[in-house]
Design a protein around this motif. Structure first.
Motif, mmCIF file in Angstrom:
data_model
loop_
_atom_site.group_PDB
_atom_site.id
_atom_site.type_symbol
_atom_site.label_atom_id
_atom_site.label_comp_id
_atom_site.label_asym_id
_atom_site.label_seq_id
_atom_site.Cartn_x
_atom_site.Cartn_y
_atom_site.Cartn_z
ATOM 1 N N VAL A 6 0.840 -1.200 0.000
ATOM 2 C CA VAL A 6 0.000 0.000 0.000
ATOM 3 C C VAL A 6 0.880 1.256 0.000
ATOM 4 O O VAL A 6 0.601 2.220 -0.721
ATOM 5 C CB VAL A 6 -0.968 -0.004 1.204
ATOM 6 C CG1 VAL A 6 -1.703 1.320 1.304
ATOM 7 C CG2 VAL A 6 -1.944 -1.154 1.106
ATOM 8 N N ILE A 7 1.928 1.249 0.788
ATOM 9 C CA ILE A 7 2.852 2.394 0.809
ATOM 10 C C ILE A 7 3.471 2.588 -0.570
ATOM 11 O O ILE A 7 3.557 3.713 -1.070
ATOM 12 C CB ILE A 7 3.938 2.203 1.889
ATOM 13 C CG1 ILE A 7 3.307 2.259 3.276
ATOM 14 C CG2 ILE A 7 5.028 3.260 1.751
ATOM 15 C CD1 ILE A 7 4.257 1.890 4.397
ATOM 16 N N GLY A 8 3.881 1.505 -1.201
ATOM 17 C CA GLY A 8 4.457 1.582 -2.547
ATOM 18 C C GLY A 8 3.460 2.113 -3.563
ATOM 19 O O GLY A 8 3.807 2.919 -4.431
ATOM 20 N N ALA A 9 2.204 1.676 -3.459
ATOM 21 C CA ALA A 9 1.172 2.141 -4.385
ATOM 22 C C ALA A 9 0.909 3.636 -4.193
ATOM 23 O O ALA A 9 0.750 4.376 -5.172
ATOM 24 C CB ALA A 9 -0.112 1.341 -4.181
ATOM 25 N N ILE A 10 0.875 4.091 -2.961
ATOM 26 C CA ILE A 10 0.650 5.513 -2.684
ATOM 27 C C ILE A 10 1.812 6.347 -3.210
ATOM 28 O O ILE A 10 1.608 7.389 -3.841
ATOM 29 C CB ILE A 10 0.434 5.743 -1.178
ATOM 30 C CG1 ILE A 10 -0.906 5.146 -0.756
ATOM 31 C CG2 ILE A 10 0.498 7.218 -0.837
ATOM 32 C CD1 ILE A 10 -1.127 5.110 0.739
ATOM 33 N N LEU A 11 3.031 5.902 -2.974
ATOM 34 C CA LEU A 11 4.198 6.640 -3.478
ATOM 35 C C LEU A 11 4.241 6.653 -5.003
ATOM 36 O O LEU A 11 4.613 7.670 -5.613
ATOM 37 C CB LEU A 11 5.484 6.042 -2.911
ATOM 38 C CG LEU A 11 5.704 6.255 -1.411
ATOM 39 C CD1 LEU A 11 6.962 5.524 -0.952
ATOM 40 C CD2 LEU A 11 5.795 7.732 -1.084
ATOM 41 N N THR A 12 3.840 5.556 -5.634
ATOM 42 C CA THR A 12 3.786 5.503 -7.090
ATOM 43 C C THR A 12 2.750 6.484 -7.626
ATOM 44 O O THR A 12 2.998 7.197 -8.602
ATOM 45 C CB THR A 12 3.456 4.074 -7.559
ATOM 46 O OG1 THR A 12 4.471 3.186 -7.085
ATOM 47 C CG2 THR A 12 3.383 3.988 -9.074
ATOM 48 N N LEU A 13 1.594 6.530 -6.975
ATOM 49 C CA LEU A 13 0.552 7.458 -7.382
ATOM 50 C C LEU A 13 1.027 8.909 -7.241
ATOM 51 O O LEU A 13 0.812 9.733 -8.138
ATOM 52 C CB LEU A 13 -0.711 7.240 -6.555
ATOM 53 C CG LEU A 13 -1.899 8.131 -6.880
ATOM 54 C CD1 LEU A 13 -2.394 7.879 -8.287
ATOM 55 C CD2 LEU A 13 -3.010 7.902 -5.872
ATOM 56 N N LEU A 14 1.692 9.230 -6.148
ATOM 57 C CA LEU A 14 2.234 10.576 -5.961
ATOM 58 C C LEU A 14 3.283 10.918 -7.018
ATOM 59 O O LEU A 14 3.342 12.047 -7.504
ATOM 60 C CB LEU A 14 2.816 10.721 -4.561
ATOM 61 C CG LEU A 14 1.798 10.761 -3.419
ATOM 62 C CD1 LEU A 14 2.534 10.761 -2.076
ATOM 63 C CD2 LEU A 14 0.902 11.967 -3.539
ATOM 64 N N ALA A 15 4.101 9.949 -7.377
ATOM 65 C CA ALA A 15 5.118 10.176 -8.406
ATOM 66 C C ALA A 15 4.464 10.450 -9.760
ATOM 67 O O ALA A 15 4.893 11.338 -10.502
ATOM 68 C CB ALA A 15 6.050 8.977 -8.493
ATOM 69 N N TRP A 16 3.417 9.699 -10.092
ATOM 70 C CA TRP A 16 2.705 9.912 -11.357
ATOM 71 C C TRP A 16 2.040 11.288 -11.380
ATOM 72 O O TRP A 16 2.062 11.977 -12.396
ATOM 73 C CB TRP A 16 1.654 8.824 -11.586
ATOM 74 C CG TRP A 16 2.227 7.619 -12.270
ATOM 75 C CD1 TRP A 16 2.566 6.438 -11.698
ATOM 76 C CD2 TRP A 16 2.561 7.502 -13.654
ATOM 77 N NE1 TRP A 16 3.080 5.602 -12.652
ATOM 78 C CE2 TRP A 16 3.087 6.217 -13.846
ATOM 79 C CE3 TRP A 16 2.461 8.369 -14.737
ATOM 80 C CZ2 TRP A 16 3.506 5.778 -15.097
ATOM 81 C CZ3 TRP A 16 2.886 7.914 -15.989
ATOM 82 C CH2 TRP A 16 3.403 6.642 -16.150
ATOM 83 N N ILE A 17 1.466 11.705 -10.274
ATOM 84 C CA ILE A 17 0.840 13.027 -10.208
ATOM 85 C C ILE A 17 1.896 14.118 -10.381
ATOM 86 O O ILE A 17 1.687 15.090 -11.115
ATOM 87 C CB ILE A 17 0.062 13.196 -8.893
ATOM 88 C CG1 ILE A 17 -1.169 12.282 -8.898
ATOM 89 C CG2 ILE A 17 -0.350 14.644 -8.678
ATOM 90 C CD1 ILE A 17 -1.883 12.194 -7.565
ATOM 91 N N GLY A 18 3.040 13.968 -9.731
ATOM 92 C CA GLY A 18 4.131 14.931 -9.889
ATOM 93 C C GLY A 18 4.626 14.992 -11.322
ATOM 94 O O GLY A 18 4.898 16.077 -11.854
ATOM 95 N N LEU A 19 4.745 13.843 -11.962
ATOM 96 C CA LEU A 19 5.174 13.801 -13.363
ATOM 97 C C LEU A 19 4.149 14.485 -14.260
ATOM 98 O O LEU A 19 4.512 15.238 -15.166
ATOM 99 C CB LEU A 19 5.385 12.352 -13.801
ATOM 100 C CG LEU A 19 5.821 12.130 -15.244
ATOM 101 C CD1 LEU A 19 7.182 12.776 -15.492
ATOM 102 C CD2 LEU A 19 5.874 10.649 -15.552
ATOM 103 N N LEU A 20 2.874 14.250 -14.005
ATOM 104 C CA LEU A 20 1.819 14.876 -14.786
ATOM 105 C C LEU A 20 1.859 16.404 -14.648
ATOM 106 O O LEU A 20 1.754 17.133 -15.639
ATOM 107 C CB LEU A 20 0.455 14.347 -14.340
ATOM 108 C CG LEU A 20 -0.763 14.858 -15.095
ATOM 109 C CD1 LEU A 20 -0.703 14.433 -16.552
ATOM 110 C CD2 LEU A 20 -2.025 14.340 -14.440
#
Length: 53
Positions: A6-20
């Motif tokens: 879950v922590i990995g999924a949340i960090l991945t989602l935050l990274a994708w939002i930052g990239l966007l």
């Protein structure tokens, strides 16, 4: 309890939002530079595009 997955999924989602956000802002800046309306940074057209060396 929060699992590592879950922590990995949340960090991945935050990274994708930052990239966007970075891509959208970059496109905005490039479009404004192309239109000659962006007057910030090293590509300022007031100096004729010459280098400052």
């Amino acid at each position: 309890m929060v699992t590592t997955l879950v922590i990995g999924a949340i960090l991945t989602l935050l990274a994708w939002i930052g990239l966007l956000v970075a891509v959208i802002h970059g496109k905005y800046v490039v479009d404004r530079i192309d239109a000659g309306e962006y007057e910030k940074g090293p590509l300022d057209r007031s100096n004729g595009g010459e280098s400052r060396e």
